[in-house]
Write a protein that holds these residues in place. Structure first.
Motif, mmCIF file in Angstrom:
data_model
loop_
_atom_site.group_PDB
_atom_site.id
_atom_site.type_symbol
_atom_site.label_atom_id
_atom_site.label_comp_id
_atom_site.label_asym_id
_atom_site.label_seq_id
_atom_site.Cartn_x
_atom_site.Cartn_y
_atom_site.Cartn_z
ATOM 1 N N GLU A 1 0.826 -1.202 0.000
ATOM 2 C CA GLU A 1 0.000 0.000 0.000
ATOM 3 C C GLU A 1 0.864 1.257 0.000
ATOM 4 O OE1 GLU A 1 -3.035 -0.063 2.981
ATOM 5 O OE2 GLU A 1 -3.404 -2.202 2.732
ATOM 6 N N HIS A 2 0.280 2.303 -0.575
ATOM 7 C CA HIS A 2 1.010 3.551 -0.808
ATOM 8 C C HIS A 2 1.195 4.369 0.461
ATOM 9 C CE1 HIS A 2 1.304 7.813 -2.244
ATOM 10 N NE2 HIS A 2 2.165 7.259 -3.074
ATOM 11 N N TRP A 3 0.331 4.196 1.454
ATOM 12 C CA TRP A 3 0.396 5.078 2.623
ATOM 13 C C TRP A 3 1.690 4.873 3.408
ATOM 14 C CZ3 TRP A 3 0.993 3.540 7.621
ATOM 15 C CH2 TRP A 3 0.719 2.207 7.934
ATOM 16 N N THR A 4 2.263 3.675 3.344
ATOM 17 C CA THR A 4 3.529 3.458 4.055
ATOM 18 C C THR A 4 4.638 4.337 3.477
ATOM 19 O OG1 THR A 4 3.956 1.567 2.610
ATOM 20 C CG2 THR A 4 2.949 1.118 4.726
ATOM 21 N N MET A 5 4.669 4.494 2.166
ATOM 22 C CA MET A 5 5.657 5.366 1.557
ATOM 23 C C MET A 5 5.413 6.818 1.951
ATOM 24 S SD MET A 5 6.532 6.122 -2.436
ATOM 25 C CE MET A 5 5.346 7.451 -2.436
ATOM 26 N N GLU A 6 4.133 7.212 2.045
ATOM 27 C CA GLU A 6 3.829 8.578 2.463
ATOM 28 C C GLU A 6 4.298 8.845 3.887
ATOM 29 O OE1 GLU A 6 -0.369 8.869 1.862
ATOM 30 O OE2 GLU A 6 -0.144 9.714 -0.152
ATOM 31 N N ARG A 7 4.252 7.832 4.752
ATOM 32 C CA ARG A 7 4.705 7.995 6.129
ATOM 33 C C ARG A 7 6.225 8.002 6.240
ATOM 34 N NH1 ARG A 7 0.699 9.757 9.620
ATOM 35 N NH2 ARG A 7 -1.260 8.686 9.122
ATOM 36 N N LEU A 8 6.892 7.220 5.415
ATOM 37 C CA LEU A 8 8.346 7.095 5.524
ATOM 38 C C LEU A 8 9.092 8.204 4.791
ATOM 39 C CD1 LEU A 8 8.729 3.228 5.012
ATOM 40 C CD2 LEU A 8 8.959 4.478 7.156
ATOM 41 N N THR A 9 8.539 8.706 3.707
ATOM 42 C CA THR A 9 9.264 9.649 2.855
ATOM 43 C C THR A 9 9.663 10.951 3.551
ATOM 44 O OG1 THR A 9 8.229 8.734 0.868
ATOM 45 C CG2 THR A 9 9.140 10.945 0.700
ATOM 46 N N PRO A 10 8.806 11.600 4.370
ATOM 47 C CA PRO A 10 9.223 12.894 4.962
ATOM 48 C C PRO A 10 10.478 12.815 5.805
ATOM 49 C CG PRO A 10 6.852 12.583 5.184
ATOM 50 C CD PRO A 10 7.405 11.285 4.699
ATOM 51 N N HIS A 11 10.784 11.662 6.410
ATOM 52 C CA HIS A 11 11.950 11.535 7.279
ATOM 53 C C HIS A 11 13.027 10.638 6.673
ATOM 54 C CE1 HIS A 11 9.468 13.431 10.339
ATOM 55 N NE2 HIS A 11 8.541 12.513 10.128
ATOM 56 N N ALA A 12 12.922 10.345 5.384
ATOM 57 C CA ALA A 12 13.858 9.419 4.743
ATOM 58 C C ALA A 12 15.052 10.182 4.190
ATOM 59 C CB ALA A 12 13.159 8.656 3.623
ATOM 60 N N THR A 13 16.245 9.712 4.551
ATOM 61 C CA THR A 13 17.492 10.244 4.016
ATOM 62 C C THR A 13 18.233 9.202 3.187
ATOM 63 O OG1 THR A 13 17.710 11.710 5.935
ATOM 64 C CG2 THR A 13 19.680 11.342 4.608
ATOM 65 N N ASN A 14 18.266 7.978 3.684
ATOM 66 C CA ASN A 14 19.009 6.908 3.019
ATOM 67 C C ASN A 14 18.086 5.838 2.442
ATOM 68 O OD1 ASN A 14 21.622 7.954 3.819
ATOM 69 N ND2 ASN A 14 21.132 7.260 5.887
ATOM 70 N N MET A 15 16.827 6.160 2.183
ATOM 71 C CA MET A 15 15.866 5.171 1.722
ATOM 72 C C MET A 15 15.806 5.133 0.199
ATOM 73 S SD MET A 15 11.843 4.665 2.706
ATOM 74 C CE MET A 15 11.252 6.085 1.772
ATOM 75 N N SER A 16 15.788 3.924 -0.347
ATOM 76 C CA SER A 16 15.556 3.703 -1.773
ATOM 77 C C SER A 16 14.256 2.921 -1.941
ATOM 78 C CB SER A 16 16.709 2.919 -2.404
ATOM 79 O OG SER A 16 17.903 3.667 -2.369
ATOM 80 N N ILE A 17 13.500 3.267 -2.968
ATOM 81 C CA ILE A 17 12.203 2.653 -3.209
ATOM 82 C C ILE A 17 12.271 1.848 -4.492
ATOM 83 C CG2 ILE A 17 9.746 3.072 -3.562
ATOM 84 C CD1 ILE A 17 10.092 5.719 -2.093
ATOM 85 N N MET A 18 11.789 0.619 -4.428
ATOM 86 C CA MET A 18 11.737 -0.264 -5.597
ATOM 87 C C MET A 18 10.290 -0.603 -5.911
ATOM 88 S SD MET A 18 14.853 -2.980 -5.063
ATOM 89 C CE MET A 18 14.359 -3.769 -6.600
ATOM 90 N N ASN A 19 9.935 -0.472 -7.178
ATOM 91 C CA ASN A 19 8.606 -0.863 -7.649
ATOM 92 C C ASN A 19 8.687 -2.247 -8.286
ATOM 93 O OD1 ASN A 19 6.379 0.824 -7.183
ATOM 94 N ND2 ASN A 19 7.172 2.365 -8.585
ATOM 95 N N ILE A 20 7.924 -3.188 -7.775
ATOM 96 C CA ILE A 20 7.853 -4.525 -8.364
ATOM 97 C C ILE A 20 6.568 -4.594 -9.184
ATOM 98 C CG2 ILE A 20 7.872 -6.993 -7.939
ATOM 99 C CD1 ILE A 20 10.410 -5.579 -7.104
ATOM 100 N N ARG A 21 6.707 -4.705 -10.480
ATOM 101 C CA ARG A 21 5.561 -4.719 -11.383
ATOM 102 C C ARG A 21 5.277 -6.134 -11.872
ATOM 103 N NH1 ARG A 21 4.548 0.444 -13.626
ATOM 104 N NH2 ARG A 21 2.741 -0.615 -14.534
ATOM 105 N N ASP A 22 4.149 -6.285 -12.546
ATOM 106 C CA ASP A 22 3.842 -7.557 -13.196
ATOM 107 C C ASP A 22 4.890 -7.875 -14.267
ATOM 108 O OD1 ASP A 22 1.631 -7.827 -11.631
ATOM 109 O OD2 ASP A 22 0.204 -7.157 -13.155
ATOM 110 N N VAL A 23 5.069 -9.154 -14.526
ATOM 111 C CA VAL A 23 6.052 -9.590 -15.523
ATOM 112 C C VAL A 23 5.557 -9.203 -16.913
ATOM 113 C CG1 VAL A 23 7.386 -11.547 -16.373
ATOM 114 C CG2 VAL A 23 6.618 -11.496 -13.991
ATOM 115 N N ARG A 24 6.484 -8.772 -17.742
ATOM 116 C CA ARG A 24 6.128 -8.331 -19.094
ATOM 117 C C ARG A 24 5.634 -9.501 -19.947
ATOM 118 N NH1 ARG A 24 10.420 -6.830 -21.740
ATOM 119 N NH2 ARG A 24 9.362 -5.384 -23.157
#
Length: 528
Positions: A293-316
């Motif tokens: 869910e997207h809300w976790t990213m909204e909570r983590l992003t304001p205080h994130a300095t060393n965070m990287s986000i990966m999107n896992i999509r459906d297989v092509r």
């Protein structure tokens, strides 16, 4: 008669002692009156000597008792210190062992049949059946797990069933679980505390004997404090192992979206993010969060300095068709026609959770139809609208349902517009999050629709159907006869109910006149 004279008449002489001295002496020194003076003096000296010996014995016994007590206290203190020192060392050794090569209990559960394979051939066969679709993200996940990528912590996002967990499990298998701890998130803090302790083999001092002698035991605290203590111990072990291993440990928390969006859940997420930031900057531990869910990213992003986000999509599509054809040939001895492969992808897309069901089914098309029927029924059960005959008690619920229907219709319209471009590469239609909120005229309903797996909001803020079967459900519902009229009637009824809830009627009438005849009452009504 004085007491001294009475004693003299009996033939005895009472030695002159003060009343206080006589009170504390064990026995009075009585000397017969007829004994000569030198002998009396010798008797008195012997009595004094005896008394002195008794006093020295008493002092010696007091000294011996005090020495024994001090030695006992010293032994008790040294024993307690030794037990406390050994207990802490055992705790740290257990945590260190949880990160050692091999698999802990949680990792064995995650790996399933692979870790319990009886021979290498069986393990290979299980891997071929479970990981038959190649993933483009596997190489990146491998680098995170084996410690090649460090100095960051990661939030892995993707729809339900895209294979986030399977990617991590496959990478864990390649390194034999070395330096890895993994646990599943939970909305209850007490349950999460127990799972955290299980993943790093930490008992939270529940087996500490000192708790027997204290009024407030070590478990008499909140779950957040226990979690903080466990993370402190884990940090000490990471400091100890950093030089020996030469790479950071890996700490995986799966499905962090299961935390409650309340004070307790947010405090827990804040604690975990603070630790992840510190550990990433010092190369102690690489923390990996996974979320649907997207809300976790909204909570983590304001205080994130060393965070990287990966999107896992459906297989092509090309990868899915090639892998499915090989799988059916390898395990079912079936040469699937291209038309069947195209139809399967059109019905379920590249979602692994659906492809695993279809690939093992004797009739792939029937399984695809069942999956689409199930997803459509789920959407209708959650978001169907009631038309112009709805009761006012369901106004709030129907607002949410109408928002889901309107957003689904907008995605279908966006798909029809994209079809005009004749793009051969299939992809689900997307709408930016701010436009989606504008379409449904509410900013809070998108999170609720994401929570029930009707739509998905990715890390880039794009809104799309949760899966290909869900997009097919949107398309089928919007193409039904009378759908637009039914939706319009529902929206009009909601506007009417909202207007009624905002309307107040004020009625007043003219007062009657006195003296004259009867005057008809005039009533006026105004809506505010």
């Amino acid at each position: 008669m004085p007491r001294s004279f009475q004693s003299a008449r009996r033939g005895w002489v009472l030695l002159p002692l003060s009343k206080r001295a006589a009170r504390f002496r064990p026995t009075p020194f009585l000397i017969p009156n007829h004994i000569p003076r030198p002998e009396a003096d010798s008797l008195q000296q012997e009595a004094a000597k005896s008394h002195k010996q008794e006093g020295s014995k008493f002092a010696r016994s007091v000294l011996e008792g005090s020495t024994v007590a001090l030695i006992s206290l010293l032994g008790l203190g040294l024993g307690g210190y030794a037990y406390n020192y050994m207990y802490k060392k055992v705790v740290e050794d257990k945590i260190e062992n949880a990160f050692a090569a091999g698999y802990s209990s949680n990792e064995r559960v995650a790996l399933g049949k692979i870790t319990y394979g009886t021979h290498a051939g069986m393990v290979k066969e299980v891997l071929e059946k479970e990981n038959w679709v190649p993933r483009a993200e596997q190489e990146t996940i491998d680098k995170i797990v084996n410690g090649s990528m460090r100095g960051r912590y990661y939030l892995i996002m993707g729809e339900r069933g895209t294979g986030k967990r399977s990617l991590l499990v496959e990478s864990m298998r390649k390194v034999n679980g070395d330096g890895i701890a993994m646990l599943e998130a939970h909305h209850d803090l007490e349950v999460f505390r127990i799972r955290l302790g299980k993943s790093i083999d930490y008992e939270f001092h529940e087996d500490y004997i000192g708790g027997l002698f204290s009024i407030r035991g070590p478990r008499d605290s909140t779950p957040l404090l226990d979690i903080e203590r466990a993370l402190n111990k884990m940090e000490k072990v990471a400091l100890k192992l950093r030089k020996a291993r030469g790479k950071p440990l890996l700490f995986i928390i799966n499905n962090v979206h299961l935390f409650k969006d309340d004070e307790g859940g947010m405090n827990l997420l804040e604690i975990l993010q603070q630790r992840a930031e510190i550990w990433a900057s010092t190369d102690l531990v690489t923390t990996v969060f996974t979320s649907d869910e997207h809300w976790t990213m909204e909570r983590l992003t304001p205080h994130a300095t060393n965070m990287s986000i990966m999107n896992i999509r459906d297989v092509r599509k090309p990868v899915v068709l090639d892998a499915l054809k090989k799988y059916r040939k390898r395990f079912h001895n079936e040469d699937v026609p291209q038309s069947i492969l195209d139809e399967v992808f059109a019905k379920v897309g590249g979602r692994l959770i659906f492809l695993n069901q279809v690939s093992k089914s004797p009739d792939m098309i029937a399984t695809c139809d069942y999956i689409n029927k199930r997803e459509k029924a789920w959407f209708l059960n959650q978001c169907w609208i009631l038309g112009d005959s709805m009761d006012d008690d369901v106004e709030e619920q129907q607002k949410f349902c109408a928002a889901g229907i309107v957003l689904g219709r907008a995605l279908v319209q966006r798909e029809q517009e994209a079809a005009k471009t004749n793009d051969n590469e299939f992809c689900l239609p997307e709408i930016p999050l701010h436009e989606a909120r504008q379409i449904i005229t509410r900013a809070d309903y998108t999170q609720g629709l994401d929570h029930i797996n009707v739509v998905h909001i990715d890390a880039n803020g794009m809104v799309r159907a949760d899966s290909v079967p869900m997009q097919n459900a949107f398309r089928d519902i919007c193409s039904e006869e009378g759908f637009e009229a039914h939706l319009k009637a529902t929206l009009n009824r909601l506007d009417e109910l909202e207007s009624l809830s905002r309307t107040r009627e004020v009625a007043f009438r003219d007062p009657p006149t006195y003296g004259g005849g009867e005057v008809p009452v005039q009533t006026y009504t105004a809506k505010i």
